[in-house]
Design a protein around this motif. Structure first.
Motif, PDB file in Angstrom:
ATOM      1  N   SER A  82      34.953  34.242  40.532  1.00  0.00           N
ATOM      2  CA  SER A  82      35.570  35.335  39.801  1.00  0.00           C
ATOM      3  C   SER A  82      34.508  36.087  39.036  1.00  0.00           C
ATOM      4  O   SER A  82      33.457  35.561  38.723  1.00  0.00           O
ATOM      5  CB  SER A  82      36.637  34.811  38.841  1.00  0.00           C
TER       6      SER A  82
ATOM      7  N   ALA B 215      36.372  27.129  26.635  1.00  0.00           N
ATOM      8  CA  ALA B 215      35.520  27.359  27.807  1.00  0.00           C
ATOM      9  C   ALA B 215      34.173  27.948  27.396  1.00  0.00           C
ATOM     10  O   ALA B 215      33.125  27.565  27.931  1.00  0.00           O
ATOM     11  CB  ALA B 215      36.223  28.285  28.801  1.00  0.00           C
TER      12      ALA B 215
ATOM     13  N   ARG C 205      33.182  37.763  35.621  1.00  0.00           N
ATOM     14  CA  ARG C 205      33.361  37.662  34.180  1.00  0.00           C
ATOM     15  C   ARG C 205      32.740  38.892  33.560  1.00  0.00           C
ATOM     16  O   ARG C 205      31.667  39.311  33.954  1.00  0.00           O
ATOM     17  CB  ARG C 205      32.632  36.434  33.622  1.00  0.00           C
TER      18      ARG C 205
ATOM     19  N   SER D 252      37.132  21.896  37.254  1.00  0.00           N
ATOM     20  CA  SER D 252      38.027  21.130  36.402  1.00  0.00           C
ATOM     21  C   SER D 252      37.240  19.936  35.879  1.00  0.00           C
ATOM     22  O   SER D 252      36.699  19.152  36.652  1.00  0.00           O
ATOM     23  CB  SER D 252      39.242  20.661  37.216  1.00  0.00           C
TER      24      SER D 252
ATOM     25  N   ARG E 114      34.886  28.144  39.303  1.00  0.00           N
ATOM     26  CA  ARG E 114      35.846  27.390  38.493  1.00  0.00           C
ATOM     27  C   ARG E 114      35.679  25.901  38.765  1.00  0.00           C
ATOM     28  O   ARG E 114      35.553  25.472  39.906  1.00  0.00           O
ATOM     29  CB  ARG E 114      37.267  27.836  38.828  1.00  0.00           C
TER      30      ARG E 114
ATOM     31  N   SER F 165      31.248  33.494  38.589  1.00  0.00           N
ATOM     32  CA  SER F 165      31.358  32.125  38.102  1.00  0.00           C
ATOM     33  C   SER F 165      32.189  31.301  39.074  1.00  0.00           C
ATOM     34  O   SER F 165      32.951  31.832  39.865  1.00  0.00           O
ATOM     35  CB  SER F 165      31.977  32.094  36.700  1.00  0.00           C
TER      36      SER F 165
ATOM     37  N   ARG G   7      30.556  26.328  28.171  1.00  0.00           N
ATOM     38  CA  ARG G   7      29.508  27.089  28.882  1.00  0.00           C
ATOM     39  C   ARG G   7      28.243  27.196  28.046  1.00  0.00           C
ATOM     40  O   ARG G   7      27.124  27.051  28.553  1.00  0.00           O
ATOM     41  CB  ARG G   7      30.014  28.484  29.253  1.00  0.00           C
TER      42      ARG G   7
ATOM     43  N   HIS H  74      35.095  27.228  46.918  1.00  0.00           N
ATOM     44  CA  HIS H  74      34.917  27.548  45.516  1.00  0.00           C
ATOM     45  C   HIS H  74      35.667  28.820  45.165  1.00  0.00           C
ATOM     46  O   HIS H  74      35.645  29.784  45.911  1.00  0.00           O
ATOM     47  CB  HIS H  74      33.430  27.770  45.196  1.00  0.00           C
TER      48      HIS H  74
END
Length: 71
Positions: A5, A43, A7, A20, A18, A16, A47, A2
Motif C-alpha cells: 500500500s 503502528a 503511505r 501481523s 502489511r 509498505s 515502525r 504481500h
C-alpha cells in the motif's frame, strides 16, 4: 502474497508491506502508552522502533534503505 500500500505520512518509503505481529501483553501495553503520550498510532511507534533498530544494526543502509529504482 504481500499486500502493498502507499503511505503518505512523510516517511521515506512510499510502499509498505502489511505484517501481523504478536506481542506479549505487557509490551503491547507499553507500546499503547507510548503512542497515547505522543499522540501517534501504535503502528507509528512500532515502525519508529524498527527504524531505529535497523539503523543501529546496519548503519551503512541508513538513512535510506532502498534504491532510486524502488520509488
Amino acid at each position: 502474497m504481500h499486500a502493498l500500500s502507499k503511505r503518505n505520512d512523510g516517511a521515506a518509503h512510499e510502499r509498505s508491506v502489511r505484517a501481523s505481529i504478536s506481542f506479549p501483553e505487557d509490551q503491547y501495553q507499553v507500546l499503547e502508552k507510548i503512542a497515547a503520550e505522543n499522540k501517534v498510532s501504535l503502528a507509528w511507534v512500532v515502525r519508529d522502533a524498527i527504524d531505529g533498530y535497523l539503523k543501529s544494526k546496519w548503519p551503512l543502509l541508513a538513512p535510506d534503505t532502498h534504491t532510486k529504482d524502488d520509488k
